[in-house]
Design an enzyme around this catalytic site. Structure first.
Site, PDB file in Angstrom:
ATOM      1  N   SER A 174      62.377  82.878  90.935  1.00 27.68           N
ATOM      2  CA  SER A 174      61.224  83.981  90.982  1.00 27.68           C
ATOM      3  C   SER A 174      59.959  82.924  91.258  1.00 27.68           C
ATOM      4  O   SER A 174      60.177  81.787  91.119  1.00 27.68           O
ATOM      5  CB  SER A 174      60.986  84.442  89.441  1.00 27.68           C
ATOM      6  OG  SER A 174      60.837  83.255  88.594  1.00 27.68           O
ATOM      7  N   ASP A 175      58.966  83.606  91.627  1.00 28.60           N
ATOM      8  CA  ASP A 175      57.611  82.905  91.524  1.00 28.60           C
ATOM      9  C   ASP A 175      57.458  82.765  90.099  1.00 28.60           C
ATOM     10  O   ASP A 175      57.729  83.365  89.226  1.00 28.60           O
ATOM     11  CB  ASP A 175      56.536  83.613  92.119  1.00 28.60           C
ATOM     12  CG  ASP A 175      55.658  82.859  93.086  1.00 28.60           C
ATOM     13  OD1 ASP A 175      55.436  81.762  92.323  1.00 28.60           O
ATOM     14  OD2 ASP A 175      54.881  83.256  94.152  1.00 28.60           O
ATOM     15  N   ARG A 176      56.200  81.996  89.966  1.00 32.40           N
ATOM     16  CA  ARG A 176      55.960  81.372  88.528  1.00 32.40           C
ATOM     17  C   ARG A 176      55.328  82.673  87.620  1.00 32.40           C
ATOM     18  O   ARG A 176      54.339  83.259  88.045  1.00 32.40           O
ATOM     19  CB  ARG A 176      54.916  80.396  88.608  1.00 32.40           C
ATOM     20  CG  ARG A 176      54.691  79.638  87.003  1.00 32.40           C
ATOM     21  CD  ARG A 176      53.817  78.542  87.142  1.00 32.40           C
ATOM     22  NE  ARG A 176      54.481  77.396  88.132  1.00 32.40           N
ATOM     23  CZ  ARG A 176      55.172  76.665  87.641  1.00 32.40           C
ATOM     24  NH1 ARG A 176      55.352  76.564  86.347  1.00 32.40           N
ATOM     25  NH2 ARG A 176      55.409  75.403  88.553  1.00 32.40           N
TER      26      ARG A 176
END
Length: 948
Positions: free
Chosen positions: A304-306
């Site tokens: 995932s992105d942050r």
């Protein structure tokens, strides 16, 4: 069924035999205590042994980022935050896993498990230089030009070299994964991260990203494509949504990712922030299962992105393998254990998150080779700097050169170098910060514009004086301009992550790097003052992330777009201005006319309007309670140059445009069908060869990027032509060369095809549909930009298999023949995918026949006579070994195959690598239990022998 069970038992028996005798558990001749560390076993076998040994607590720890203190010295770091950031708190004592690695609060590590031999995995941001990794002390790294500059080179080899440098310097930094390249399309010029992305065109993006990924991964470093998908803006990025029609989604925004997955085999992909057609990207099975894994055959892992996950169970089922955050919020032990206890997820689901990442770690040697020290000695900063300079030179685009104002010669006695410090007083590198502070990579050296000019002037033996003015006082700058023979006015913009640009003009620049103080320098008054003083002798050098509006364009004789040139800025720009290097860059995006047009014509398109979707909207990771901001891609396929051509609007500078100090002429276009092997001229049509001649009609050597575009038949419903190939060529004065480029029907960009959605009006089902290839008149265009294609030729093409005679096909099936005799190439009946090779009961030179297949099935012949290459019955995906009824990345099982058959699959969906029945991204429960029991028995026997 008996044959299938026999094959499974044989596979299991062979695998178990490697575990009977402990002396087989070897690494380079040394005994090891953990059987999964036996390098004689396959990555898949080792992974299964490891997963069987792990506790659930260990498995949960391994699916999320868990920053920690890797240094061997220093005090314990204590983090004590409040509010929504409390989950980031903790005490972090030095653990000594990487001496010299200073604490990084936004670390990107997955903590290893020493007793299992699982090493810590470190990740670093990349793109234009290695920075922002798991250690707070960024390494010395090459400051490459911005990604649009790399795209403007239109040079495959230079982009591979950029990837090589990034991979090499990531390895030297003792990191395993490079988070890049960024591959979202430049849909509009306001994008705050456009400097990280390649182009508005999916083909150009896909081709060059593929080269960068190959360069990165050839250094033993895993690349991570980002951000899949719909991440074309920064405004409210954590909570906003996009609504993208299925055709545009597949033909534009997903296409570069598809190309790179198929052509470069990336280890990993990062899912994006936005809510994509109703589901957040990292929670979306439509995105991460149906498109990425099932349709494309991706076998790596997804991170995932942050703070981009929104639902634990949905993300696990979708196949988001790793949660990126300061600490896990959704992949915590408590939340996942509750989901396990309730039956919403199973242990197999957790194993499926770990399996592809461990396989990649083993394949890349990361499970066996220690990354426990920095290796700066493997990097040659001077050689890498030379490459960076060449990239900046080849990516710069000469936009205007009236009366051959450039290149400069020895006549000027004085040059006024004017511009804000960021653009004219120092080397302009790509910003690497979420704030507007011009933070850059830690380059080994930089070359300022004045240094570069003086270097060239000295080398050429000229006697020209360069005087710099920082633009703070427009009157003083105007006086210097009036008193000088030549003025070099350097202007730029200031994009950065988390926000989009608020103007297409030249913004004021805050030179104070302190977040709480300001030191503004206005650019517009500077421009007005300098041009009023000496416009006729002024060359403007742009250092921008992309499109800017230039109302003063008619006043100046020359404009050079240098983008963010990187650490070799001064040398590269000076070499171009003085003609040591002939400009050859081409625009990777259109420079439009107004603030609002094309895909950004309305607020509804960008940045979006608020809608009551039931989801929280607003700025920040958790929103502010507002309705959700939704950007609607109502332009459909009319994005970038397609919109300008479809609507007959002339841009300021079109896509693919770029001048040179010489001129080129195109002629002698010839388009010829390409057929696969067959009797006489009866082979199956597989593509076209496009041949043409280019002549350098000027007085100096130069490079030209020949661009090949194609217009599909009207039935395809395309708004205009599209780029399908390009080639960069160097020509001496008066030299001519005949060039031939091939356009293959099977190319990953689907050059002859268009996407037909299964449910055009159901955005939630955007991934389901088929690529169709229509028979009819195709038009080939060749020239130096999208708006300048002097060579055009029509050619009728008959690929035979399309949406009408493919009988339920989801793919680009070239020839439909069922039970035919003759030179038939591709027979597909009820197929989904790009079926290349399969013949079932055919006589003759039938090369490709697939019955009920989905995917790119390569090798298996079933009762064929003749030169039949590949046969797959009822298969879905690029199945390497036989799988029945599978939907997963299952690898090893062949059932009833004879011969050297690589791919035999029956009723499968996906890139199946292990046998599964009726599962979606999971293992067959009965078979898994049976094999698990067998493994345990063998393992117990092995342990008894091992321990004596």
């Amino acid at each position: 069924m008996i044959k299938r069970i026999s094959a499974i038992f044989l596979t299991a028996t062979i695998s178990m035999s490697s575990l009977v005798n402990p002396t087989y558990a070897m690494n380079d001749g040394k005994e090891v205590t953990n059987p999964w560390m036996n390098t004689k076993l396959s990555a898949e076998e080792r992974t299964e042994l490891l997963l069987d040994e792990m506790t659930m607590e260990q498995k949960i720890q391994q699916i999320a980022i868990s920053r920690f203190n890797e240094n061997d010295t220093g005090e314990t770091v204590v983090i004590n935050k409040g509010g929504t950031s409390k989950y980031q708190n903790g005490e972090f004592a030095p653990e000594g896993t990487l001496p010299g690695c200073e604490w990084q609060d936004t670390g990107r590590q997955i903590h290893g498990i020493e007793e299992l031999g699982i090493p810590t995995v470190r990740m670093t941001n990349g793109g234009t230089g290695v920075k922002g990794g798991s250690c707070g002390n960024d390494p010395e790294a090459t400051g490459l030009p911005s990604t649009p500059a790399l795209a403007a080179t239109f040079d495959r080899e230079l982009n591979y070299e950029a990837g090589r440098i990034l991979g090499e310097e990531t390895r030297a930094f003792a990191h395993h994964v490079l988070l890049g390249p960024g591959m979202n399309l430049i849909r509009h010029p306001y994008g705050g991260r456009n400097y990280e992305y390649f182009s508005e065109d999916p083909y150009l993006t896909g081709i060059l990203a593929t080269e960068q990924v190959k360069g990165i991964q050839d250094q033993g470093v895993q690349a991570q494509l980002k951000h899949l998908a719909g991440n074309e803006q920064e405004t409210e990025r954590w909570t906003m949504g996009v609504q993208v029609p299925s055709k545009a989604m597949n033909e534009l925004y997903m296409l570069p990712f598809e190309m790179t997955v198929k052509d470069a085999d990336p280890a990993s992909v990062m899912c994006s922030f936005p809510d994509v057609n109703g589901t957040y990207a990292c929670d979306s099975s439509e995105l991460l299962q149906d498109a990425l894994r099932d349709n494309w055959g991706f076998d790596g892992y997804v991170m995932s992105d942050r703070r981009a996950i929104h639902d634990t169970v949905a993300a696990i089922k979708a196949g988001t393998n790793v949660e990126l955050d300061w600490a896990p919020q959704y992949y915590t032990e408590e939340i996942i254990q509750d989901a396990l206890d309730s039956g919403e997820v199973t242990e197999d689901d957790i194993d499926n998150l770990l399996r592809p990442r461990y396989i990649k770690m083993i394949e890349y040697g990361h499970m066996d080779e220690p990354y426990d020290q920095f290796l700066p000695e493997i990097v040659d900063p001077i050689a890498n700097g030379d490459s960076a300079r060449k990239m900046a030179e080849e990516g710069a685009v000469l936009l205007k050169n009236e009366n051959n104002f450039l290149p400069l010669d020895d006549e000027p006695e004085s040059i006024a170098l004017i511009g804000v410090e960021w653009f004219a007083g120092e080397a302009k590198m790509s910003p690497r910060s979420i704030r507007d502070n011009n933070e850059n990579v830690n380059a080994p050296y930089t070359v300022t514009p004045q240094e570069g000019l003086e270097n060239v002037i000295e080398e050429l033996g000229y006697d020209t004086e360069v005087t710099y003015n920082d633009g703070r006082d427009p009157k003083a700058a105007a006086k210097l301009a009036a008193d000088s023979d030549v003025v070099l006015l350097m202007l730029g913009d200031n994009p950065h992550e988390t926000v989009d640009r608020d103007t297409l003009e030249f913004p004021a620049i805050d030179l104070d790097t302190n977040q709480d103080r300001e030191d503004w320098v206005e650019q517009d008054p500077l421009i007005d003052a300098v041009l009023e003083a000496n416009a006729e002798h002024t060359a403007v050098v742009l250092k921008t992330s992309g499109t800017v509006l230039m109302p003063w364009l008619d006043k100046v004789p020359a404009v050079l777009e240098a983008w963010f040139p990187g650490m070799e800025d001064g040398n590269a720009v000076a070499n171009l201005l003085y003609g040591k290097v002939n400009p050859s860059g081409k625009l990777p995006m259109t420079f439009g006319v107004t603030e609002r047009e094309a895909a950004f014509a309305t607020e509804e398109q960008f940045p979006g309007t608020r809608q009551d979707t039931g989801k929280v909207g607003g700025p920040g990771a958790y929103g502010d309670g507002s309705d959700q901001l939704i950007a609607k891609y109502t332009e459909g396929l009319e994005m970038g140059y397609r919109w300008y051509e479809a609507n007959d609007v002339k841009p300021v500078f079109p896509f693919g445009y770029g001048l040179s100090y010489t001129t080129f002429e195109y002629d002698d276009l010839n388009v010829k069908e390409v057929r696969d092997d067959g009797k006489g001229n009866n082979g199956s049509l597989s593509g076209i060869d496009v041949s043409f001649k280019i002549t350098n009609t000027g007085d100096v050597a130069g490079k030209e990027v020949a661009q090949v575009y194609m217009t599909l038949p009207d039935e395809a419903g395309q708004p205009t032509k599209r780029l399908v190939n390009f080639e960069k060529i160097n020509l001496e004065p008066g030299e001519s060369k005949l060039m031939t480029v091939r356009i293959n029907q099977a190319d990953s960009n689907h050059p002859f095809s268009y996407f037909i959605p299964e449910e055009p009006d159901n955005l939630a089902n955007w991934a389901d549909g088929q690529w169709a290839t229509v028979d009819g008149k195709y038009r080939v265009h060749v020239g130096g930009s999208s708006a300048d294609t002097p060579l055009e030729k029509d050619i009728p093409l008959n690929f035979k298999l399309n949406k009408d005679n493919g009988k339920g096909n989801n793919g680009e099936n070239i020839d439909n023949n069922n039970g035919n005799n003759g030179d038939n190439k591709d027979n597909n009946n009820g197929n989904n995918g790009e079926n290349k090779d399969n013949n079932s009961g055919n006589n003759g030179e039938n090369k490709d026949n697939n019955n009920g297949n989905n995917g790119e099935n390569k090798d298996n012949n079933n009762g064929n006579n003749g030169e039949n290459k590949d046969n797959n019955n009822g298969n879905n995906g690029e199945n390497k070994d036989n799988n029945n009824g599978n939907k997963d990345d299952n690898k090893d099982n062949n059932s009833g195959n004879n011969g050297n058959n690589k791919d035999n699959n029956s009723g499968n969906n996906g890139n199946n690598k292990d046998n599964n029945k009726d599962n979606n991204y999971g293992q067959n429960q009965w078979l898994h239990q049976w094999l698990h029991q067998l493994l345990q028995k063998w393992h117990q026997k092995w342990q008894l022998q091992w321990r004596g």
